[in-house]
Design a protein around this motif. Structure first.
Motif, PDB file in Angstrom:
ATOM      1  N   ASP A   1       0.854  -1.175   0.000  1.00 30.42           N
ATOM      2  CA  ASP A   1       0.000   0.000   0.000  1.00 30.42           C
ATOM      3  C   ASP A   1       0.902   1.240   0.000  1.00 30.42           C
ATOM      4  O   ASP A   1       1.760   1.406   0.858  1.00 30.42           O
ATOM      5  CB  ASP A   1      -0.900  -0.056   1.212  1.00 30.42           C
ATOM      6  N   GLU A   2       0.660   2.115  -0.934  1.00 23.03           N
ATOM      7  CA  GLU A   2       1.513   3.295  -1.167  1.00 23.03           C
ATOM      8  C   GLU A   2       1.527   4.245   0.032  1.00 23.03           C
ATOM      9  O   GLU A   2       2.547   4.855   0.326  1.00 23.03           O
ATOM     10  CB  GLU A   2       1.002   3.993  -2.426  1.00 23.03           C
ATOM     11  N   GLU A   3       0.445   4.386   0.767  1.00 22.81           N
ATOM     12  CA  GLU A   3       0.414   5.336   1.889  1.00 22.81           C
ATOM     13  C   GLU A   3       1.198   4.840   3.108  1.00 22.81           C
ATOM     14  O   GLU A   3       1.558   5.632   3.974  1.00 22.81           O
ATOM     15  CB  GLU A   3      -1.029   5.663   2.284  1.00 22.81           C
ATOM     16  N   LEU A   4       1.511   3.534   3.168  1.00 26.36           N
ATOM     17  CA  LEU A   4       2.313   2.992   4.264  1.00 26.36           C
ATOM     18  C   LEU A   4       3.816   2.957   3.926  1.00 26.36           C
ATOM     19  O   LEU A   4       4.627   2.655   4.783  1.00 26.36           O
ATOM     20  CB  LEU A   4       1.851   1.568   4.616  1.00 26.36           C
ATOM     21  N   LEU A   5       4.154   3.307   2.708  1.00 24.27           N
ATOM     22  CA  LEU A   5       5.551   3.288   2.256  1.00 24.27           C
ATOM     23  C   LEU A   5       6.347   4.377   2.976  1.00 24.27           C
ATOM     24  O   LEU A   5       5.953   5.536   3.010  1.00 24.27           O
ATOM     25  CB  LEU A   5       5.609   3.497   0.740  1.00 24.27           C
ATOM     26  N   ILE A   6       7.488   3.978   3.581  1.00 27.10           N
ATOM     27  CA  ILE A   6       8.335   4.925   4.289  1.00 27.10           C
ATOM     28  C   ILE A   6       9.405   5.487   3.366  1.00 27.10           C
ATOM     29  O   ILE A   6       9.674   6.678   3.354  1.00 27.10           O
ATOM     30  CB  ILE A   6       9.004   4.254   5.512  1.00 27.10           C
ATOM     31  N   GLU A   7      10.036   4.641   2.591  1.00 29.47           N
ATOM     32  CA  GLU A   7      11.142   5.069   1.743  1.00 29.47           C
ATOM     33  C   GLU A   7      11.186   4.177   0.505  1.00 29.47           C
ATOM     34  O   GLU A   7      10.807   3.014   0.540  1.00 29.47           O
ATOM     35  CB  GLU A   7      12.451   4.938   2.526  1.00 29.47           C
ATOM     36  N   ARG A   8      11.660   4.703  -0.583  1.00 27.24           N
ATOM     37  CA  ARG A   8      11.845   3.940  -1.811  1.00 27.24           C
ATOM     38  C   ARG A   8      13.215   4.281  -2.378  1.00 27.24           C
ATOM     39  O   ARG A   8      13.589   5.453  -2.460  1.00 27.24           O
ATOM     40  CB  ARG A   8      10.785   4.306  -2.833  1.00 27.24           C
ATOM     41  N   GLY A   9      13.973   3.244  -2.728  1.00 32.88           N
ATOM     42  CA  GLY A   9      15.289   3.469  -3.285  1.00 32.88           C
ATOM     43  C   GLY A   9      15.555   2.520  -4.438  1.00 32.88           C
ATOM     44  O   GLY A   9      14.935   1.465  -4.553  1.00 32.88           O
ATOM     45  N   VAL A  10      16.471   2.918  -5.285  1.00 30.94           N
ATOM     46  CA  VAL A  10      16.847   2.105  -6.435  1.00 30.94           C
ATOM     47  C   VAL A  10      18.369   2.029  -6.485  1.00 30.94           C
ATOM     48  O   VAL A  10      19.054   3.041  -6.272  1.00 30.94           O
ATOM     49  CB  VAL A  10      16.316   2.727  -7.747  1.00 30.94           C
ATOM     50  N   HIS A  11      18.873   0.844  -6.740  1.00 27.18           N
ATOM     51  CA  HIS A  11      20.315   0.668  -6.918  1.00 27.18           C
ATOM     52  C   HIS A  11      20.563   0.253  -8.361  1.00 27.18           C
ATOM     53  O   HIS A  11      19.943  -0.674  -8.864  1.00 27.18           O
ATOM     54  CB  HIS A  11      20.860  -0.407  -5.974  1.00 27.18           C
ATOM     55  N   THR A  12      21.438   0.949  -9.021  1.00 21.42           N
ATOM     56  CA  THR A  12      21.825   0.552 -10.372  1.00 21.42           C
ATOM     57  C   THR A  12      23.313   0.239 -10.365  1.00 21.42           C
ATOM     58  O   THR A  12      24.090   0.870  -9.649  1.00 21.42           O
ATOM     59  CB  THR A  12      21.540   1.658 -11.405  1.00 21.42           C
ATOM     60  N   GLY A  13      23.674  -0.752 -11.124  1.00 23.77           N
ATOM     61  CA  GLY A  13      25.074  -1.143 -11.200  1.00 23.77           C
ATOM     62  C   GLY A  13      25.173  -2.623 -11.523  1.00 23.77           C
ATOM     63  O   GLY A  13      24.179  -3.305 -11.718  1.00 23.77           O
ATOM     64  N   THR A  14      26.400  -3.085 -11.536  1.00 22.68           N
ATOM     65  CA  THR A  14      26.652  -4.480 -11.856  1.00 22.68           C
ATOM     66  C   THR A  14      27.194  -5.181 -10.629  1.00 22.68           C
ATOM     67  O   THR A  14      28.102  -4.680  -9.968  1.00 22.68           O
ATOM     68  CB  THR A  14      27.679  -4.589 -12.999  1.00 22.68           C
ATOM     69  N   ILE A  15      26.634  -6.350 -10.343  1.00 22.67           N
ATOM     70  CA  ILE A  15      27.132  -7.190  -9.270  1.00 22.67           C
ATOM     71  C   ILE A  15      27.369  -8.568  -9.879  1.00 22.67           C
ATOM     72  O   ILE A  15      26.435  -9.208 -10.353  1.00 22.67           O
ATOM     73  CB  ILE A  15      26.143  -7.270  -8.094  1.00 22.67           C
TER      74      ILE A  15
ATOM     75  N   ASP B   1      24.669   0.986   0.692  1.00 27.01           N
ATOM     76  CA  ASP B   1      24.072   2.012   1.557  1.00 27.01           C
ATOM     77  C   ASP B   1      23.031   2.786   0.771  1.00 27.01           C
ATOM     78  O   ASP B   1      23.208   3.065  -0.415  1.00 27.01           O
ATOM     79  CB  ASP B   1      25.138   3.009   2.046  1.00 27.01           C
ATOM     80  N   TYR B   2      21.977   3.145   1.472  1.00 30.40           N
ATOM     81  CA  TYR B   2      20.965   4.006   0.868  1.00 30.40           C
ATOM     82  C   TYR B   2      20.639   5.116   1.862  1.00 30.40           C
ATOM     83  O   TYR B   2      20.228   4.855   3.002  1.00 30.40           O
ATOM     84  CB  TYR B   2      19.699   3.209   0.522  1.00 30.40           C
ATOM     85  N   ASP B   3      20.861   6.355   1.470  1.00 33.06           N
ATOM     86  CA  ASP B   3      20.517   7.510   2.300  1.00 33.06           C
ATOM     87  C   ASP B   3      19.342   8.220   1.654  1.00 33.06           C
ATOM     88  O   ASP B   3      19.473   8.871   0.611  1.00 33.06           O
ATOM     89  CB  ASP B   3      21.709   8.483   2.408  1.00 33.06           C
ATOM     90  N   GLY B   4      18.190   8.086   2.274  1.00 35.17           N
ATOM     91  CA  GLY B   4      17.001   8.742   1.747  1.00 35.17           C
ATOM     92  C   GLY B   4      16.570   9.899   2.632  1.00 35.17           C
ATOM     93  O   GLY B   4      17.169  10.145   3.676  1.00 35.17           O
ATOM     94  N   PRO B   5      15.535  10.614   2.238  1.00 37.91           N
ATOM     95  CA  PRO B   5      15.075  11.761   3.020  1.00 37.91           C
ATOM     96  C   PRO B   5      14.490  11.369   4.383  1.00 37.91           C
ATOM     97  O   PRO B   5      14.539  12.144   5.336  1.00 37.91           O
ATOM     98  CB  PRO B   5      14.012  12.416   2.148  1.00 37.91           C
ATOM     99  N   VAL B   6      13.978  10.152   4.504  1.00 39.80           N
ATOM    100  CA  VAL B   6      13.344   9.738   5.757  1.00 39.80           C
ATOM    101  C   VAL B   6      14.160   8.668   6.490  1.00 39.80           C
ATOM    102  O   VAL B   6      14.223   8.666   7.716  1.00 39.80           O
ATOM    103  CB  VAL B   6      11.919   9.200   5.486  1.00 39.80           C
ATOM    104  N   ALA B   7      14.797   7.778   5.748  1.00 41.06           N
ATOM    105  CA  ALA B   7      15.486   6.655   6.385  1.00 41.06           C
ATOM    106  C   ALA B   7      16.842   6.404   5.720  1.00 41.06           C
ATOM    107  O   ALA B   7      17.070   6.778   4.575  1.00 41.06           O
ATOM    108  CB  ALA B   7      14.622   5.401   6.287  1.00 41.06           C
ATOM    109  N   ARG B   8      17.702   5.790   6.520  1.00 42.66           N
ATOM    110  CA  ARG B   8      18.999   5.346   5.990  1.00 42.66           C
ATOM    111  C   ARG B   8      19.026   3.827   6.115  1.00 42.66           C
ATOM    112  O   ARG B   8      18.794   3.283   7.194  1.00 42.66           O
ATOM    113  CB  ARG B   8      20.139   5.956   6.793  1.00 42.66           C
TER     114      ARG B   8
END
Length: 130
Positions: free
Chosen positions: A1-15, A25-32
């Motif tokens: 549910d979109e209204e319960l979402l705290i943070e959204r992040g995307v990682h691009t690259g090769t593994i 690591d992901y540093d977002g506006p609300v959560a790390r």
């Protein structure tokens, strides 16, 4: 549910696939977030794109295992493409040819008439039955 979402992040690259974990690591506006991931190939697939297939076998179609890079490694006693040539058969044929020469020599020495073709055919049949 979109209204319960705290943070959204995307990682691009090769593994690359492997056993080692990679920390991201992901540093977002609300959560790390700090998390670890790894990529593993499906069973019997190898390579940095998991596109090399090697299925170990020990039957009529081959006698080999797969090394960590996915290369076929012949089981003991086998060689050649797909490890289908038995070393025991090669040794047997070498002995057969040596024996055939010995038999011909013995036949000539004792004035017997010999037929090396029949002798070799019998040895080949024995070798294939083995």
């Amino acid at each position: 549910d979109e209204e319960l979402l705290i943070e959204r992040g995307v990682h691009t690259g090769t593994i690359n696939p492997g056993d080692s974990w990679q920390t991201l690591d992901y540093d977002g506006p609300v959560a790390r977030l700090v998390y670890r991931i790894r990529v593993r190939c499906d069973e019997n697939y190898y390579g940095n794109k998991c596109n090399k297939l090697c299925v170990p076998r020990d039957d009529y179609f081959g006698h080999y295992r797969c090394d960590p890079s996915g290369t076929q490694v012949c089981l003991d006693g086998w060689m050649g493409p797909d490890c289908r040539t038995g070393l025991a058969m090669i040794y047997f044929l070498i002995l057969a040819f040596k024996s055939e020469n010995l038999l011909i020599s013995l036949c000539y020495l004792n004035n017997y008439s010999c037929c090396p073709t029949i002798f070799l055919a019998r040895l080949w049949w024995l070798c294939n039955e083995w």
